[in-house]
Motif scaffolding. Structure first.
Motif, PDB file in Angstrom:
ATOM      1  N   ARG A 146       4.767   6.488   1.837  1.00 53.95           N
ATOM      2  CA  ARG A 146       4.852   6.059   3.231  1.00 53.95           C
ATOM      3  C   ARG A 146       5.231   4.584   3.269  1.00 53.95           C
ATOM      4  NH1 ARG A 146      -0.504   7.437   6.424  1.00 53.95           N
ATOM      5  NH2 ARG A 146      -1.400   6.429   4.573  1.00 53.95           N
ATOM      6  N   LEU A 147       5.665   4.130   4.453  1.00 58.72           N
ATOM      7  CA  LEU A 147       6.038   2.738   4.631  1.00 58.72           C
ATOM      8  C   LEU A 147       5.385   2.176   5.879  1.00 58.72           C
ATOM      9  CD1 LEU A 147       9.890   2.842   3.875  1.00 58.72           C
ATOM     10  CD2 LEU A 147       8.127   1.776   2.454  1.00 58.72           C
ATOM     11  N   GLN A 148       5.006   0.910   5.803  1.00 55.04           N
ATOM     12  CA  GLN A 148       4.557   0.213   6.998  1.00 55.04           C
ATOM     13  C   GLN A 148       5.755  -0.143   7.862  1.00 55.04           C
ATOM     14  OE1 GLN A 148       2.176  -3.199   6.061  1.00 55.04           O
ATOM     15  NE2 GLN A 148       0.813  -2.082   4.676  1.00 55.04           N
ATOM     16  N   ALA A 149       5.483  -0.525   9.116  1.00 53.32           N
ATOM     17  CA  ALA A 149       6.555  -1.030   9.973  1.00 53.32           C
ATOM     18  C   ALA A 149       7.190  -2.241   9.303  1.00 53.32           C
ATOM     19  CB  ALA A 149       5.995  -1.401  11.343  1.00 53.32           C
ATOM     20  N   LYS A 150       8.499  -2.380   9.434  1.00 51.04           N
ATOM     21  CA  LYS A 150       9.193  -3.449   8.729  1.00 51.04           C
ATOM     22  C   LYS A 150       8.674  -4.831   9.114  1.00 51.04           C
ATOM     23  CE  LYS A 150      13.785  -4.841   7.209  1.00 51.04           C
ATOM     24  NZ  LYS A 150      13.712  -6.265   7.531  1.00 51.04           N
TER      25      LYS A 150
ATOM     26  N   ALA B 287      10.102   5.551  -0.975  1.00 54.96           N
ATOM     27  CA  ALA B 287      10.525   4.207  -1.387  1.00 54.96           C
ATOM     28  C   ALA B 287       9.884   3.852  -2.723  1.00 54.96           C
ATOM     29  CB  ALA B 287      10.144   3.177  -0.323  1.00 54.96           C
ATOM     30  N   PHE B 288      10.415   2.812  -3.353  1.00 55.45           N
ATOM     31  CA  PHE B 288       9.804   2.243  -4.558  1.00 55.45           C
ATOM     32  C   PHE B 288      10.241   0.785  -4.666  1.00 55.45           C
ATOM     33  CE2 PHE B 288      13.902   3.846  -5.950  1.00 55.45           C
ATOM     34  CZ  PHE B 288      14.401   2.847  -6.787  1.00 55.45           C
ATOM     35  N   ASN B 289       9.375  -0.042  -5.248  1.00 60.49           N
ATOM     36  CA  ASN B 289       9.774  -1.421  -5.471  1.00 60.49           C
ATOM     37  C   ASN B 289      10.111  -1.634  -6.942  1.00 60.49           C
ATOM     38  OD1 ASN B 289       7.357  -2.037  -6.906  1.00 60.49           O
ATOM     39  ND2 ASN B 289       6.300  -2.560  -4.999  1.00 60.49           N
ATOM     40  N   THR B 290      10.752  -2.733  -7.224  1.00 60.07           N
ATOM     41  CA  THR B 290      11.253  -2.978  -8.582  1.00 60.07           C
ATOM     42  C   THR B 290      10.153  -3.345  -9.557  1.00 60.07           C
ATOM     43  OG1 THR B 290      11.814  -5.229  -7.838  1.00 60.07           O
ATOM     44  CG2 THR B 290      13.577  -3.604  -7.853  1.00 60.07           C
ATOM     45  N   ARG B 291       8.911  -3.478  -9.083  1.00 65.28           N
ATOM     46  CA  ARG B 291       7.783  -3.701  -9.987  1.00 65.28           C
ATOM     47  C   ARG B 291       7.171  -2.393 -10.477  1.00 65.28           C
ATOM     48  NH1 ARG B 291       4.086  -7.689  -6.561  1.00 65.28           N
ATOM     49  NH2 ARG B 291       4.694  -6.192  -4.969  1.00 65.28           N
ATOM     50  N   GLY B 292       7.669  -1.248  -9.953  1.00 63.70           N
ATOM     51  CA  GLY B 292       7.232   0.048 -10.454  1.00 63.70           C
ATOM     52  C   GLY B 292       6.305   0.820  -9.549  1.00 63.70           C
ATOM     53  N   TRP B 293       6.014   0.332  -8.347  1.00 69.44           N
ATOM     54  CA  TRP B 293       5.149   1.046  -7.410  1.00 69.44           C
ATOM     55  C   TRP B 293       6.018   1.980  -6.555  1.00 69.44           C
ATOM     56  CZ3 TRP B 293      -0.063   0.442  -7.849  1.00 69.44           C
ATOM     57  CH2 TRP B 293      -0.513  -0.665  -8.558  1.00 69.44           C
ATOM     58  N   ILE B 294       5.664   3.252  -6.545  1.00 73.71           N
ATOM     59  CA  ILE B 294       6.399   4.260  -5.776  1.00 73.71           C
ATOM     60  C   ILE B 294       5.566   4.638  -4.557  1.00 73.71           C
ATOM     61  CG2 ILE B 294       7.418   6.565  -5.844  1.00 73.71           C
ATOM     62  CD1 ILE B 294       7.858   6.190  -8.817  1.00 73.71           C
ATOM     63  N   LYS B 295       6.207   4.773  -3.397  1.00 72.49           N
ATOM     64  CA  LYS B 295       5.489   4.890  -2.129  1.00 72.49           C
ATOM     65  C   LYS B 295       5.876   6.169  -1.391  1.00 72.49           C
ATOM     66  CE  LYS B 295       5.533  -0.126  -1.930  1.00 72.49           C
ATOM     67  NZ  LYS B 295       4.071  -0.331  -2.038  1.00 72.49           N
TER      68      LYS B 295
ATOM     69  N   GLY C  54       0.790  -1.229   0.000  1.00 72.94           N
ATOM     70  CA  GLY C  54       0.000   0.000   0.000  1.00 72.94           C
ATOM     71  C   GLY C  54       0.817   1.271   0.000  1.00 72.94           C
ATOM     72  N   ASP C  55       0.136   2.396   0.281  1.00 76.41           N
ATOM     73  CA  ASP C  55       0.747   3.729   0.373  1.00 76.41           C
ATOM     74  C   ASP C  55       1.458   4.130  -0.908  1.00 76.41           C
ATOM     75  OD1 ASP C  55       0.000   4.033   3.153  1.00 76.41           O
ATOM     76  OD2 ASP C  55       1.623   2.642   3.632  1.00 76.41           O
ATOM     77  N   ASP C  56       0.889   3.770  -2.062  1.00 79.70           N
ATOM     78  CA  ASP C  56       1.519   4.065  -3.350  1.00 79.70           C
ATOM     79  C   ASP C  56       1.099   5.445  -3.850  1.00 79.70           C
ATOM     80  OD1 ASP C  56       2.594   1.351  -3.561  1.00 79.70           O
ATOM     81  OD2 ASP C  56       0.519   0.755  -3.931  1.00 79.70           O
ATOM     82  N   CYS C  57       2.035   6.154  -4.419  1.00 81.56           N
ATOM     83  CA  CYS C  57       1.745   7.447  -5.025  1.00 81.56           C
ATOM     84  C   CYS C  57       1.979   7.433  -6.535  1.00 81.56           C
ATOM     85  CB  CYS C  57       2.570   8.559  -4.379  1.00 81.56           C
ATOM     86  SG  CYS C  57       4.363   8.349  -4.495  1.00 81.56           S
ATOM     87  N   ALA C  58       2.473   6.324  -7.079  1.00 76.33           N
ATOM     88  CA  ALA C  58       2.636   6.163  -8.523  1.00 76.33           C
ATOM     89  C   ALA C  58       2.599   4.681  -8.846  1.00 76.33           C
ATOM     90  CB  ALA C  58       3.947   6.784  -9.009  1.00 76.33           C
ATOM     91  N   THR C  59       2.130   4.332 -10.027  1.00 72.94           N
ATOM     92  CA  THR C  59       1.922   2.948 -10.429  1.00 72.94           C
ATOM     93  C   THR C  59       2.884   2.555 -11.540  1.00 72.94           C
ATOM     94  OG1 THR C  59       0.325   3.450 -12.173  1.00 72.94           O
ATOM     95  CG2 THR C  59      -0.518   3.304  -9.906  1.00 72.94           C
ATOM     96  N   PRO C  60       2.986   1.250 -11.845  1.00 69.53           N
ATOM     97  CA  PRO C  60       3.824   0.821 -12.980  1.00 69.53           C
ATOM     98  C   PRO C  60       3.370   1.441 -14.295  1.00 69.53           C
ATOM     99  CG  PRO C  60       3.297  -1.049 -11.578  1.00 69.53           C
ATOM    100  CD  PRO C  60       2.478   0.100 -11.084  1.00 69.53           C
ATOM    101  N   GLU C  61       2.075   1.688 -14.449  1.00 71.78           N
ATOM    102  CA  GLU C  61       1.588   2.302 -15.690  1.00 71.78           C
ATOM    103  C   GLU C  61       2.162   3.701 -15.873  1.00 71.78           C
ATOM    104  OE1 GLU C  61      -0.317   0.692 -13.499  1.00 71.78           O
ATOM    105  OE2 GLU C  61      -0.698  -1.096 -14.726  1.00 71.78           O
TER     106      GLU C  61
END
Length: 468
Positions: A137-141, A127-135, A98-105
């Motif tokens: 905020r982050l959840q607790a680890k 943060a961002f993951n390698t699938r293209g979702w940019i965040k 969750g907490d995404d501000c941009a999508t792979p599209e």
């Protein structure tokens, strides 16, 4: 989903020739390009024909002619391990939901980590993951989930936020450059089968009931250690699943992803006890087995079809209730495809806003086919609409000459997106031949009271002789 045998099709010459000329052998084998079972029966005629059908090179040519395996394998790209990006650190295989501000599209197909980092800088993201979702905020680890062991797949987090937001130490630094990895490592005592999996038979995690062990095994090496300590574990795959049961090899599923890093590890003694065909050089399946694995005429949703949200919450694999009822009644249970009985499973829908199942028949020969899709529903089912369609995604012209020159590639047609019915000016040549992307048949069922069993029968026509 079942693709029945053609109503009419071409069969090869009757067996019984003794030591014919090589060109005759090659032409005869070419007649069986869509009928490997008959070719194997030909191998039972005498020692000469047994030697012919035991030739690995023959099955390689059959695969190339029927399935264009070279095109399939060339689509697989090696895994690219993560490399250092200034100001960012990497958590391998993990993601914060969750907490995404941009999508792979939004990335428009550009998922290079350095470019995603630049986009995250523009958005002021954390943060961002390698699938293209940019965040932002982050959840607790402790709430993060591990979803992959593939090198280079994971979550990049700003170095300045690791201690301030997460309260954890920085992970190990990344190299400036890393070589691509084509396949996972080998482990002593295990036989590795590249880019395949045996569906079902998963061992549930003893602590949390998950279908995989990614929650407690942070690396593939740790997964292999757990698998080695479990006597009931016959195999494990690179997705984190441990297996207590293996499907017959002809039912193993080919990895449908684009990355070449993946596959199935089978315990050495289990491979021998089950008389499994061994992988060839480089870890690929033996060509004869690959032929039957690709040439399916029956797709089962729980085994061969890609199912969205198959996560044991919205949808789950369960034993076939019809089989259980038959066993209770004392009736014999057989495999409808023929051969030895196997554990049968179905996909059970619990709750989800939409359901998407996708399957593909590879190397379909000339002929007229009926495609059957079966849905069992309860009285409380509130499915309002069902859509079923068959689309021509690829086509090649085949010739009945010698296998070495049997394939003529059709000029590439314009690609289409789902829902488009035709490709104007493209596709295969020939009068009355459908173009690539043509919807060969479709069915929409609407109603608030679906029947207990829905049979959608469509007729897919191969209108041109030699059309695959």
């Amino acid at each position: 989903m079942v693709l029945s045998e053609p109503v009419s099709d071409e069969r090869g010459l009757a067996p019984g020739l003794a030591d014919p000329a090589p060109v005759v052998v090659e032409n005869l084998c070419a007649q069986f390009v869509f009928d490997g079972d008959s070719l194997l029966r030909l191998g039972q005629v005498n020692k000469f024909w047994h030697g012919v059908v035991s030739d690995v090179a023959l099955w390689e040519r059959l695969n190339a002619a029927r399935f264009d395996v070279s095109a399939i394998s060339s689509a697989q790209v090696p895994a690219q391990p993560a490399t250092a990006i200034p100001g960012w650190c990497f958590f391998a295989g993990l993601d914060s939901g969750g907490d995404d501000c941009a999508t792979p599209e939004d990335a428009k197909g550009n998922l290079r980590p350095s470019d995603l980092a630049a986009r995250a800088d523009q958005l002021g993201a954390i943060a961002f993951n390698t699938r293209g979702w940019i965040k932002d905020r982050l959840q607790a680890k402790s709430c993060w989930k591990r979803h992959s062991y593939v090198p280079g797949v994971g979550l990049y987090v700003r170095e300045s936020a690791v201690a301030r937001v997460l309260g954890v130490p920085l992970p190990a630094p990344l190299p400036e450059k890393a070589d691509p990895q084509v396949r996972p490592p080998d482990f002593p005592g295990w036989v590795f089968y590249h880019l395949v999996d045996s569906p079902g038979g998963d061992i549930r995690h003893p602590a949390n009931g998950d279908n995989d062990f990614t929650s407690t095994c942070s690396t593939l090496e740790e997964l292999a250690e757990v698998a080695a300590r479990l006597p009931s574990c016959l195999a494990f795959n690179t997705s984190g699943s441990l297996k207590h049961r293996l499907q017959p090899q002809v039912h193993w599923r080919q990895d449908s992803g684009t990355c070449s890093w993946g596959g199935l590890y089978v315990r050495e003694d289990a491979a021998g006890a089950n008389k499994l065909r061994r992988p060839t050089g480089g870890g690929s399946l033996e060509p004869c087995l690959r032929y039957f694995q690709l040439g399916k005429t029956r797709l089962r949703a729980a085994r061969d079809v890609d199912v969205v949200w198959l996560n044991d919450t919205y949808l789950m694999r369960v034993p076939d209730p019809k089989v259980a009822a038959a066993a209770t009644a004392g009736a014999a249970v057989t495999d409808p495809a023929g051969g030895a009985p196997e554990p049968l499973e179905v996909v059970k829908l619990s709750h989800v806003c939409w359901l998407d199942l996708t399957g593909r028949f590879n190397g379909v020969g000339p002929g007229r086919y009926h495609c059957l899709w079966v849905l069992w529903s309860t009285e409380r089912c509130n499915v309002a609409e069902l859509n079923f369609s068959i689309v021509l995604r690829s086509a090649r012209r085949l010739h009945t000459g010698v296998l070495a020159a049997s394939v003529k590639v059709v000029p590439e047609a314009k690609s289409v997106s789902d829902g488009e019915a035709n490709v104007p000016g493209g596709g295969i040549s020939g009068e009355g031949t459908p173009a690539l992307g043509t919807v060969l048949g479709s069915l929409v069922v609407k109603g608030k009271k679906p029947t207990r069993q829905l049979l959608a029968t469509l007729q897919a026509l191969g209108r041109s002789r030699g059309l695959q």
